[in-house]
Each structure stands twice: as C-alpha cells, then as structure tokens.
Design a protein around this motif. Structure first.
Motif, mmCIF file in Angstrom:
data_model
loop_
_atom_site.group_PDB
_atom_site.id
_atom_site.type_symbol
_atom_site.label_atom_id
_atom_site.label_comp_id
_atom_site.label_asym_id
_atom_site.label_seq_id
_atom_site.Cartn_x
_atom_site.Cartn_y
_atom_site.Cartn_z
ATOM 1 N N GLN A 152 0.867 -1.181 0.000
ATOM 2 C CA GLN A 152 0.000 0.000 0.000
ATOM 3 C C GLN A 152 0.902 1.228 0.000
ATOM 4 O O GLN A 152 1.783 1.350 0.848
ATOM 5 C CB GLN A 152 -0.940 0.029 1.202
ATOM 6 C CG GLN A 152 -1.844 1.265 1.202
ATOM 7 C CD GLN A 152 -2.993 1.160 2.179
ATOM 8 O OE1 GLN A 152 -4.056 0.631 1.867
ATOM 9 N NE2 GLN A 152 -2.802 1.680 3.378
ATOM 10 N N CYS A 153 0.680 2.127 -0.956
ATOM 11 C CA CYS A 153 1.515 3.315 -1.106
ATOM 12 C C CYS A 153 0.634 4.557 -1.161
ATOM 13 O O CYS A 153 -0.530 4.501 -1.579
ATOM 14 C CB CYS A 153 2.332 3.265 -2.400
ATOM 15 S SG CYS A 153 3.207 1.728 -2.686
ATOM 16 N N LEU A 154 1.228 5.670 -0.776
ATOM 17 C CA LEU A 154 0.594 6.967 -0.941
ATOM 18 C C LEU A 154 1.424 7.777 -1.916
ATOM 19 O O LEU A 154 2.633 7.926 -1.733
ATOM 20 C CB LEU A 154 0.501 7.712 0.401
ATOM 21 C CG LEU A 154 0.007 9.170 0.326
ATOM 22 C CD1 LEU A 154 -1.420 9.224 -0.210
ATOM 23 C CD2 LEU A 154 0.107 9.837 1.693
ATOM 24 N N HIS A 155 0.784 8.296 -2.958
ATOM 25 C CA HIS A 155 1.460 9.140 -3.948
ATOM 26 C C HIS A 155 1.079 10.589 -3.699
ATOM 27 O O HIS A 155 -0.113 10.917 -3.560
ATOM 28 C CB HIS A 155 1.068 8.730 -5.366
ATOM 29 C CG HIS A 155 1.562 7.366 -5.745
ATOM 30 N ND1 HIS A 155 2.776 7.168 -6.385
ATOM 31 C CD2 HIS A 155 1.023 6.137 -5.565
ATOM 32 C CE1 HIS A 155 2.959 5.869 -6.587
ATOM 33 N NE2 HIS A 155 1.909 5.224 -6.110
ATOM 34 N N MET A 156 2.092 11.452 -3.647
ATOM 35 C CA MET A 156 1.892 12.886 -3.431
ATOM 36 C C MET A 156 2.308 13.634 -4.691
ATOM 37 O O MET A 156 3.361 13.356 -5.281
ATOM 38 C CB MET A 156 2.730 13.376 -2.255
ATOM 39 C CG MET A 156 2.544 12.602 -0.967
ATOM 40 S SD MET A 156 1.021 13.037 -0.102
ATOM 41 C CE MET A 156 1.444 14.677 0.494
ATOM 42 N N VAL A 196 -3.533 -4.125 -9.287
ATOM 43 C CA VAL A 196 -3.390 -2.895 -8.517
ATOM 44 C C VAL A 196 -4.640 -2.044 -8.637
ATOM 45 O O VAL A 196 -5.281 -2.004 -9.688
ATOM 46 C CB VAL A 196 -2.147 -2.090 -8.988
ATOM 47 C CG1 VAL A 196 -2.250 -1.714 -10.460
ATOM 48 C CG2 VAL A 196 -1.933 -0.862 -8.127
ATOM 49 N N GLU A 197 -4.982 -1.381 -7.538
ATOM 50 C CA GLU A 197 -6.044 -0.380 -7.557
ATOM 51 C C GLU A 197 -5.462 0.952 -7.099
ATOM 52 O O GLU A 197 -4.800 1.021 -6.066
ATOM 53 C CB GLU A 197 -7.207 -0.753 -6.647
ATOM 54 C CG GLU A 197 -8.313 0.316 -6.660
ATOM 55 C CD GLU A 197 -9.474 0.011 -5.727
ATOM 56 O OE1 GLU A 197 -10.584 0.504 -5.999
ATOM 57 O OE2 GLU A 197 -9.270 -0.710 -4.735
ATOM 58 N N ALA A 229 -3.019 9.868 -4.790
ATOM 59 C CA ALA A 229 -3.526 8.505 -4.993
ATOM 60 C C ALA A 229 -3.078 7.581 -3.884
ATOM 61 O O ALA A 229 -1.966 7.706 -3.352
ATOM 62 C CB ALA A 229 -3.046 7.957 -6.336
ATOM 63 N N ILE A 230 -3.964 6.654 -3.534
ATOM 64 C CA ILE A 230 -3.596 5.483 -2.740
ATOM 65 C C ILE A 230 -3.401 4.340 -3.725
ATOM 66 O O ILE A 230 -4.251 4.101 -4.585
ATOM 67 C CB ILE A 230 -4.693 5.111 -1.730
ATOM 68 C CG1 ILE A 230 -4.930 6.247 -0.735
ATOM 69 C CG2 ILE A 230 -4.320 3.823 -0.989
ATOM 70 C CD1 ILE A 230 -6.125 6.012 0.170
ATOM 71 N N GLU A 231 -2.297 3.662 -3.613
ATOM 72 C CA GLU A 231 -2.015 2.498 -4.463
ATOM 73 C C GLU A 231 -2.076 1.244 -3.604
ATOM 74 O O GLU A 231 -1.350 1.125 -2.621
ATOM 75 C CB GLU A 231 -0.629 2.629 -5.102
ATOM 76 C CG GLU A 231 -0.172 1.399 -5.870
ATOM 77 C CD GLU A 231 1.231 1.547 -6.445
ATOM 78 O OE1 GLU A 231 1.802 0.524 -6.879
ATOM 79 O OE2 GLU A 231 1.767 2.677 -6.442
ATOM 80 N N ARG A 232 -2.941 0.311 -3.970
ATOM 81 C CA ARG A 232 -3.037 -0.973 -3.275
ATOM 82 C C ARG A 232 -2.726 -2.054 -4.299
ATOM 83 O O ARG A 232 -3.495 -2.296 -5.221
ATOM 84 C CB ARG A 232 -4.429 -1.147 -2.665
ATOM 85 C CG ARG A 232 -4.714 -0.114 -1.556
ATOM 86 C CD ARG A 232 -6.091 -0.231 -0.974
ATOM 87 N NE ARG A 232 -6.267 0.699 0.154
ATOM 88 C CZ ARG A 232 -7.309 1.514 0.275
ATOM 89 N NH1 ARG A 232 -8.286 1.499 -0.618
ATOM 90 N NH2 ARG A 232 -7.395 2.331 1.314
#
Length: 235
Positions: free
Chosen positions: A125-129, A215-216, A136-139
């Motif tokens: 799970q990642c957070l893109h700034m 991925v979502e 975006a949240i990447e799951r």
C-alpha cells in the motif's frame, strides 16, 4: 463597462493564477462575496459556477468552494506509472510505502484473479503525493512466482509501478475505471472528506497467461482525470 459577474470571476482567477491562493485554499463564502461586491447571490453563484467549469475551483456542498489542485491526465489505455505521469505534466512527485507484507492469496482473491489459492504474493500500500498533496492510494498485489525479484525489493527509491515496468515485460492488460466514495480510512489518507467522490482505477497485467500484478489506484475526484484522443477508424 465590466459587469460585477466578470469582476468577481477575474478577481478570483487572478488570485489563483498569481499563487496568492494556493490549491486547497478556501474561497470566501457566497455571503462574504455578496457583501464585498454589493451584488446578488445569483451573480456570485454564476461567477463561482463559471470558475468551477474552468477547473479552477471545486464547489462542495455544505463546505464551500476551494482552489482546485492541478489535475493530471492519464490516457486510459496507456501502461504508465504515476511518477512518470506527474513529471511529464510538470509536477513534483513523491511516494511513501504505507504497508508491505508477504502473504498468501485467500480463496476469494484467488478466484477473482484466476490464480491458484495459497499463491505467495507481495502486498503493498503506497501513498502518492503530487505537488505536496495526496494524489492517490495504491493498493497492489505482486505475484511472487511471476516476479521473484520483488521479494527483496524495498521500493524505497522507486515506485512499484515504475519498477515493474522496468523489470517485467507484460503481454496483456485489463483496466477498470469506476466512481467510488471515500470511506473513513481513504478520506484520512487522501486528506479529503468521508463520502467524497473518488476515481478508482484497477489494472491487472499478465505475462504469457500468468498474472504479474493487480493494482487499484484511488484518486480524489478533483485532483485527477482520464483523457484520450480518438480518431474515426478508416473505412
């Protein structure tokens, strides 16, 4: 003679373009603008609606109007990572790994992905700034039998999507786009409100019939858009 509607529109537009009002800043509420310009509420609403149509502000029911964040276009059928998209659009991108875990697929996910139950996966799970704001949240699920190198990759210096594009060739991809409402956790991470409209972009890629990754991405609706240019097919 410039109309009051045009004055309101131009004054707000100038403050946004000049940087005096930054993305996320609150626009004065309607009754404040009515008092400042000594005009009707209808005139103020007309000017704010025009600014919203231009993509310069976002109007939210009950909470007011805010300066819109820069939007990034994604061509629907492209396979590209967020960091590259942001850089090509002239924006600053950074990301943070929120969770990283190696585990095995459950029955429901295995059926959804058409993969064997109990297959070993890396779950991220990642957070893109973008320009300092959550974009975006990447799951993501990476199938470790297809991408064994992901087991030891920390993804501290390169986003998972970009790493995969550089490491693993893909032969097939599927995209699904839909509108969703931010739940409590999503709203907290994206710094938006619970129930706020978001865009969900789901991608599954395969290599020779085997899933590489699923991925979502969940984007705040006012900070992202999908775009494409199409031409009539030749007869």
């Amino acid at each position: 003679m410039v109309s009051i509607y045009q004055r309101i529109f131009t004054d707000i537009e100038t403050k946004i373009i000049s940087g005096a009002w930054r993305p996320g800043d609150r626009i004065p509420v309607e009754h404040e603008l009515v008092a400042e310009y000594r005009c009707s509420r209808m005139t103020v609403s007309k000017a704010l609606s025009a600014l919203a149509e231009r993509g310069m502000i976002v109007r939210r029911r009950k909470t007011g109007s805010f300066v819109a964040s820069p939007q990034i276009d994604r061509t629907v059928m492209d396979i590209q990572d967020i960091s590259t998209e942001a850089e090509l659009a002239g924006h600053e991108h950074r990301f943070e790994i929120l969770a990283r875990k190696i585990e095995r697929l459950g029955e429901a996910e295995a059926q959804q992905l058409s993969e064997p139950a109990d297959a070993e996966v890396l779950r991220l799970q990642c957070l893109h700034m973008v320009d300092g704001r959550p974009n975006a949240i990447e799951r993501r699920i990476i199938m470790l039998d297809a991408v064994p190198g992901a087991r030891e990759e920390s993804f501290t210096s390169i986003p998972p999507g970009k790493w995969l594009l550089e490491q693993v060739p893909w032969s097939k991809a599927k995209h699904v786009i839909r509108a969703v409402s931010a739940d409590t956790v999503t709203a907290r991470i994206l710094q938006t409100e619970r129930g706020e409209a978001c865009l969900s972009f789901v991608r599954q890629t395969w290599q020779n019939g085997r899933t590489v990754t699923y991925v979502e991405f969940i984007h705040p609706g006012d900070r992202f858009q999908f775009a494409g240019t199409f031409h009539p097919a030749a007869n």
